[in-house]
Motif scaffolding. Structure first.
Motif, short mmCIF file in Angstrom:
data_model
loop_
_atom_site.label_atom_id
_atom_site.label_comp_id
_atom_site.label_asym_id
_atom_site.label_seq_id
_atom_site.Cartn_x
_atom_site.Cartn_y
_atom_site.Cartn_z
N THR A 150 -33.13 -4.43 38.66
CA THR A 150 -31.86 -4.04 40.08
C THR A 150 -30.93 -2.93 38.91
O THR A 150 -30.58 -1.99 38.68
N ILE A 151 -32.01 -3.23 37.27
CA ILE A 151 -31.35 -2.39 36.36
C ILE A 151 -31.55 -1.24 36.28
O ILE A 151 -30.73 0.19 36.75
N VAL A 152 -32.95 -0.78 36.47
CA VAL A 152 -32.65 -0.17 36.82
C VAL A 152 -32.92 0.51 38.12
O VAL A 152 -32.62 2.30 38.15
N ALA A 153 -32.59 -0.12 39.15
CA ALA A 153 -32.18 0.96 40.30
C ALA A 153 -30.62 1.15 40.21
O ALA A 153 -30.56 2.65 41.32
N SER A 154 -29.96 0.65 39.32
CA SER A 154 -28.84 1.51 39.19
C SER A 154 -28.71 2.86 38.59
O SER A 154 -28.48 3.71 38.39
N ILE A 155 -29.14 2.90 36.94
CA ILE A 155 -30.28 4.09 36.79
C ILE A 155 -30.70 5.10 37.63
O ILE A 155 -30.19 6.51 37.90
N THR A 174 -16.90 4.92 42.85
CA THR A 174 -16.46 5.09 44.15
C THR A 174 -17.22 3.40 44.94
O THR A 174 -18.43 2.70 44.56
N ARG A 175 -16.25 2.72 45.97
CA ARG A 175 -16.64 1.60 47.20
C ARG A 175 -17.90 2.32 47.01
O ARG A 175 -19.12 1.15 47.85
N TRP A 176 -17.65 3.71 48.39
CA TRP A 176 -19.45 3.35 48.48
C TRP A 176 -20.71 3.38 47.88
O TRP A 176 -21.52 3.43 47.92
N GLY A 177 -20.32 4.48 46.17
CA GLY A 177 -21.45 3.82 45.56
C GLY A 177 -21.69 2.39 45.60
O GLY A 177 -22.94 2.08 45.24
N LEU A 178 -21.23 1.48 45.27
CA LEU A 178 -21.65 -0.30 45.28
C LEU A 178 -22.05 -0.77 46.58
O LEU A 178 -23.05 -1.33 46.68
N VAL A 179 -21.47 0.12 47.30
CA VAL A 179 -22.57 0.07 49.02
C VAL A 179 -23.50 0.44 49.03
O VAL A 179 -24.84 0.73 49.73
N VAL A 180 -24.46 2.17 48.49
CA VAL A 180 -24.99 2.59 48.39
C VAL A 180 -26.58 1.45 47.32
O VAL A 180 -27.14 1.25 47.88
N ALA A 181 -25.35 1.01 46.62
CA ALA A 181 -26.67 0.00 45.39
C ALA A 181 -27.08 -1.45 46.23
O ALA A 181 -28.34 -1.76 46.05
#
Length: 313
Positions: A150-155, A174-181
């Motif tokens: 999951t850390i790779v996905a975050s990068i 942003t919260r939209w960034g949280l949603v996408v992740a």
């Protein structure tokens, strides 16, 4: 001489009668098998005896394994959460920063679960009902979030939606960034829950409804959706339970802004870093309770659906 002959004949006749008589034959033990016959034991008795010995052993191994892997860590976490008593637990959970982190986590996770319910069902529908070039590749990509750290996905998401976004979309902090992740890491749950049900769905009922003049939307709403509803709800609940405990995929793109984009897992890490393990354990227990209640509700719904189907059958 005739008398002796008659006497010998009478003795022989008597002996032959005695040999043929059932009373004269030796008593046969019913427990002794006849020659050539197998033992008077059911053929399944020996496997049952072995299964009976193996069953307690298997249950014991499973219980021991679950105790070491699941129950003992959860028990240690609960003890740490109650280190300052019930008042300390409640105080740690209801702290403004903790409540804000829990609220952001639940809100974003619920939104992600709802999006997955719709788009995950659509993806499963396309993979089952449509044929197109590259279908196998798309089907394999669905499971990529399970295999990718999951850390790779975050990068990757930060490089795509960060300050230097190549597409001009900036979602970090942003919260939209949280949603996408979270959408990335929870994608497979609804898709893999709905896909097998769609494969087993009887297409003849849909064709009959279409022949009677029903539109595609009516057929989907009246026939297909009720059959898919249990799988959609199950996958949505699993996606929600997975999202509330996520850390790796949001650690970079989220920004960890208190009361804005800080999720509960990041708040827990922060409490560990400032040497407040009891507060971290208390919020962890709160997350655990939310996930457990979600899974319990899913289990109850699945049991009720199964009983309804058994009564209908």
């Amino acid at each position: 001489m005739s008398a002796h002959t008659d006497e010998r004949s009478a003795v022989a006749t008597s002996a032959s009668h005695d040999a043929a008589s059932p009373a004269a034959s030796p008593a046969r033990d019913d427990s002794t098998p006849a020659p050539g016959a197998g033992p008077d034991v059911p053929p399944t008795s020996r496997p049952r005896r072995r299964l009976g010995l193996a069953r307690p052993l298997g249950v014991g191994v499973v219980t021991l394994w679950l105790s070491v892997i699941v129950l003992l860590p959860l028990a240690a976490l609960t003890v740490a959460a109650f280190d300052e008593g019930v008042a300390g637990l409640w105080r740690a959970i209801t702290a403004p920063a903790a409540l804000a982190a829990l609220w952001v986590t639940v809100l974003v996770s619920a939104l992600v679960a709802l999006v997955n319910a719709v788009l995950g069902t659509l993806v499963a529908w396309v993979l089952v009902r449509d044929d197109f070039r590259g279908k196998r590749v798309v089907n394999a990509l669905i499971d990529l979030p399970f295999a990718l750290p999951t850390i790779v996905a975050s990068i990757v998401l930060l490089s795509l939606y960060g300050p230097n976004s190549p597409i001009g979309v900036q979602l970090n902090a942003t919260r939209w960034g949280l949603v996408v992740a979270l959408l990335f890491v929870t994608l497979p749950f609804v898709v893999r829950s709905v896909q097998p049900v769609l494969i087993e769905t009887d297409r003849e009922v849909e064709e009959a409804a279409a022949s009677l003049g029903a539109t595609g939307w009516t057929t989907f709403r009246r026939i297909v959706l009720p059959a898919l509803a249990p799988a959609i709800i199950s996958g949505t609940g699993l996606a929600f339970a997975r999202a509330i405990g996520e850390y790796g995929s949001v650690v970079l793109i989220g920004g960890n802004i208190p009361r804005e984009t800080q999720v509960a897992s990041q708040y827990i890490q922060q409490q560990i870093e400032i040497d407040r393990p009891q507060a971290a354990a208390a919020v962890s227990v709160a997350l655990l309770a939310i996930a457990f209640l979600t899974l319990l509700a899913l289990r109850a719904f699945a049991s009720r659906t199964q009983r309804r189907e058994e009564r209908a059958a």
